[in-house]
Design a protein around this motif. Structure first.
Motif, mmCIF file in Angstrom:
data_model
loop_
_atom_site.group_PDB
_atom_site.id
_atom_site.type_symbol
_atom_site.label_atom_id
_atom_site.label_comp_id
_atom_site.label_asym_id
_atom_site.label_seq_id
_atom_site.Cartn_x
_atom_site.Cartn_y
_atom_site.Cartn_z
ATOM 1 N N ILE A 106 0.887 -1.170 0.000
ATOM 2 C CA ILE A 106 0.000 0.000 0.000
ATOM 3 C C ILE A 106 0.923 1.218 0.000
ATOM 4 O O ILE A 106 1.390 1.653 1.054
ATOM 5 N N PRO A 107 1.238 1.745 -1.177
ATOM 6 C CA PRO A 107 2.277 2.778 -1.270
ATOM 7 C C PRO A 107 1.869 4.165 -0.776
ATOM 8 O O PRO A 107 2.740 4.984 -0.481
ATOM 9 N N ASN A 108 0.566 4.456 -0.689
ATOM 10 C CA ASN A 108 0.192 5.822 -0.305
ATOM 11 C C ASN A 108 -1.201 5.864 0.319
ATOM 12 O O ASN A 108 -2.169 6.243 -0.337
ATOM 13 N N LEU A 109 -1.253 5.487 1.588
ATOM 14 C CA LEU A 109 -2.481 5.667 2.351
ATOM 15 C C LEU A 109 -2.407 7.050 2.989
ATOM 16 O O LEU A 109 -1.572 7.301 3.863
ATOM 17 N N SER A 110 -3.261 7.966 2.550
ATOM 18 C CA SER A 110 -3.193 9.331 3.073
ATOM 19 C C SER A 110 -4.570 9.970 3.058
ATOM 20 O O SER A 110 -5.510 9.464 2.424
ATOM 21 N N GLU A 111 -4.670 11.107 3.746
ATOM 22 C CA GLU A 111 -5.945 11.821 3.810
ATOM 23 C C GLU A 111 -6.328 12.428 2.461
ATOM 24 O O GLU A 111 -7.465 12.867 2.274
ATOM 25 N N GLU A 112 -5.401 12.434 1.517
ATOM 26 C CA GLU A 112 -5.689 13.002 0.193
ATOM 27 C C GLU A 112 -6.561 12.087 -0.663
ATOM 28 O O GLU A 112 -7.139 12.523 -1.652
ATOM 29 N N ASN A 113 -6.634 10.801 -0.288
ATOM 30 C CA ASN A 113 -7.397 9.838 -1.084
ATOM 31 C C ASN A 113 -8.386 9.077 -0.208
ATOM 32 O O ASN A 113 -8.102 8.792 0.954
ATOM 33 N N GLU A 114 -9.529 8.743 -0.792
ATOM 34 C CA GLU A 114 -10.471 7.860 -0.119
ATOM 35 C C GLU A 114 -9.870 6.463 -0.065
ATOM 36 O O GLU A 114 -9.048 6.089 -0.924
ATOM 37 N N VAL A 115 -10.291 5.669 0.919
ATOM 38 C CA VAL A 115 -9.762 4.308 1.029
ATOM 39 C C VAL A 115 -10.038 3.514 -0.245
ATOM 40 O O VAL A 115 -9.187 2.747 -0.716
ATOM 41 N N ASP A 116 -11.223 3.703 -0.846
ATOM 42 C CA ASP A 116 -11.565 2.972 -2.063
ATOM 43 C C ASP A 116 -10.666 3.334 -3.237
ATOM 44 O O ASP A 116 -10.549 2.557 -4.196
ATOM 45 N N ASP A 117 -10.044 4.503 -3.176
ATOM 46 C CA ASP A 117 -9.158 4.947 -4.259
ATOM 47 C C ASP A 117 -7.689 4.676 -3.951
ATOM 48 O O ASP A 117 -6.822 4.943 -4.789
ATOM 49 N N THR A 118 -7.402 4.171 -2.763
ATOM 50 C CA THR A 118 -6.016 3.914 -2.366
ATOM 51 C C THR A 118 -5.454 2.717 -3.132
ATOM 52 O O THR A 118 -6.104 1.674 -3.250
ATOM 53 N N GLU A 119 -4.262 2.867 -3.643
ATOM 54 C CA GLU A 119 -3.625 1.810 -4.432
ATOM 55 C C GLU A 119 -3.206 0.645 -3.533
ATOM 56 O O GLU A 119 -2.564 0.840 -2.494
ATOM 57 N N ILE A 120 -3.581 -0.574 -3.922
ATOM 58 C CA ILE A 120 -3.187 -1.786 -3.201
ATOM 59 C C ILE A 120 -2.663 -2.775 -4.227
ATOM 60 O O ILE A 120 -3.385 -3.191 -5.140
ATOM 61 N N ASN A 121 -1.390 -3.144 -4.093
ATOM 62 C CA ASN A 121 -0.735 -4.026 -5.061
ATOM 63 C C ASN A 121 -0.453 -5.387 -4.430
ATOM 64 O O ASN A 121 0.158 -5.472 -3.365
ATOM 65 N N VAL A 122 -0.874 -6.443 -5.123
ATOM 66 C CA VAL A 122 -0.658 -7.814 -4.639
ATOM 67 C C VAL A 122 0.362 -8.497 -5.542
ATOM 68 O O VAL A 122 0.254 -8.462 -6.772
ATOM 69 N N SER A 123 1.350 -9.127 -4.937
ATOM 70 C CA SER A 123 2.348 -9.875 -5.708
ATOM 71 C C SER A 123 2.528 -11.256 -5.092
ATOM 72 O O SER A 123 2.138 -11.492 -3.946
#
Length: 337
Positions: A106-123
């Motif tokens: 999760i490279p950028n969990l911040s107040e600038e983005n909604e949780v639904d818009d937060t990038e989550i990468n699975v490898s």
């Protein structure tokens, strides 16, 4: 120039016990970084993801980089947080029984983005098992987003206890509002005590709660009086001197007090306070234990809770005590089976 007695009320020092940040006008800041790291581990580690392809479980929070804080200004709370997270996961393919591992970033969990818009990468590590990667990318991502919402909800409620202080007008308005207990006998109820004064002279309320636990009363009593058990459910070092006049300190000093009455397996009475309360103000907490066959009922009565901390105190007992004790008892049961 304003006439005497007609100045801007934001700057008027009210007759308050704490005399701090009157009317919540001044900027105050609280660092939430250490608290957030613990909470993120709590909500993310151990998440289970199951589907037709197999079963996966999120393991350790391998990397936590960032910071968080909460600011109070003009009676409003403003949150800042920015996190770079990496989690491990492992899983088993249902058909073949093959085991695979990978990571979630999760490279950028911040107040600038909604949780639904937060990038989550699975490898996933090299090899077969892409069905598990897909399971984590879909169902797993949903579970992770739910956990992140839980963290943010706790940040905005649990962590902010005491940051917004009551004004004279707010206290008067709340005391004038009639509140009725709601729910069944095992749910929370609150009885207003307009001038129930304990310690520092401030308006307080009495909180009453009941909870049923899957353990006998003597075992439940021990969870509140034995240091090793208190530290297990609180997940923090604690000071527990379970004797009359003995000290109590939990949750890294956020809760402190003193044992005033101990009747083994039946009743505990404490002087109890949260660190965010006005200095030197204590509530009186009475815990009554009642055996119910293989279960036990705990009745909590907390007298002298500051009016402005009523809901946060109730949530403290519900989330940090009751829910964690339920979890501890379940883990103990599972280990014995």
């Amino acid at each position: 120039m304003a006439k005497w007695g007609q100045g801007d009320p934001r700057w008027i020092v009210e007759e308050r016990a704490d005399a701090t940040n009157v009317n919540n006008w001044h900027w105050t800041e609280r660092d939430a970084t250490s608290w957030s790291k613990r909470k993120l581990k709590e909500v993310l580690e151990g998440l289970v993801v199951e589907g037709e392809a197999g079963r996966c479980e999120i393991g350790d929070l391998k990397h936590v980089e960032g910071e968080a804080s909460c600011n109070s200004r003009k009676g409003k709370l403003i949150f800042f947080y920015e996190w770079n997270l990496r989690l491990s996961w492992k899983g088993t393919v249902k058909e073949s029984g093959e085991k695979h591992k990978g990571s979630v970033e999760i490279p950028n969990l911040s107040e600038e983005n909604e949780v639904d818009d937060t990038e989550i990468n699975v490898s996933k590590k090299k090899g077969e098992g892409d069905v598990l990667k897909e399971l984590m990318r879909t169902e797993g991502t949903t579970k992770v987003r739910e956990a992140l919402r839980d963290y943010l909800k706790a940040l905005k409620t649990e962590f902010t206890l005491g940051m917004i202080l009551p004004t004279k007008a707010a206290v008067g308005q709340e005391l004038a509002t009639e509140r009725k207990p709601s729910g069944s006998p095992v749910q929370d109820s609150v009885t207003p005590q307009a001038l129930d004064m304990v310690g520092v002279k401030i308006p307080t309320v009495r909180i009453q709660m009941r909870e049923v636990f899957n353990s006998p009363a003597d075992e439940l009593y021990s969870i509140f009086t034995k240091k090793e058990l208190v530290q297990k459910f609180s997940k923090c070092p604690a000071v527990i001197e379970a004797e009359k006049g003995g000290k109590l300190q939990m949750f890294e000093g956020c809760v402190s007090g003193e044992y005033t009455e101990l009747v083994p397996s039946q009743r505990l009475v404490l002087k109890w306070r949260c660190r965010s309360w006005p200095e030197e103000h204590y509530a009186t907490v009475a815990l009554t234990f009642q055996d119910l066959a293989a279960q036990s009922e705990l009745e909590l009565e907390c007298k002298g809770v500051p009016v402005s901390h009523e809901e946060s105190t109730r949530q403290c007992w519900k989330k940090q005590y009751f829910e964690e004790i339920h979890l501890l008892l379940q883990q103990s049961k599972d280990s014995m089976e």
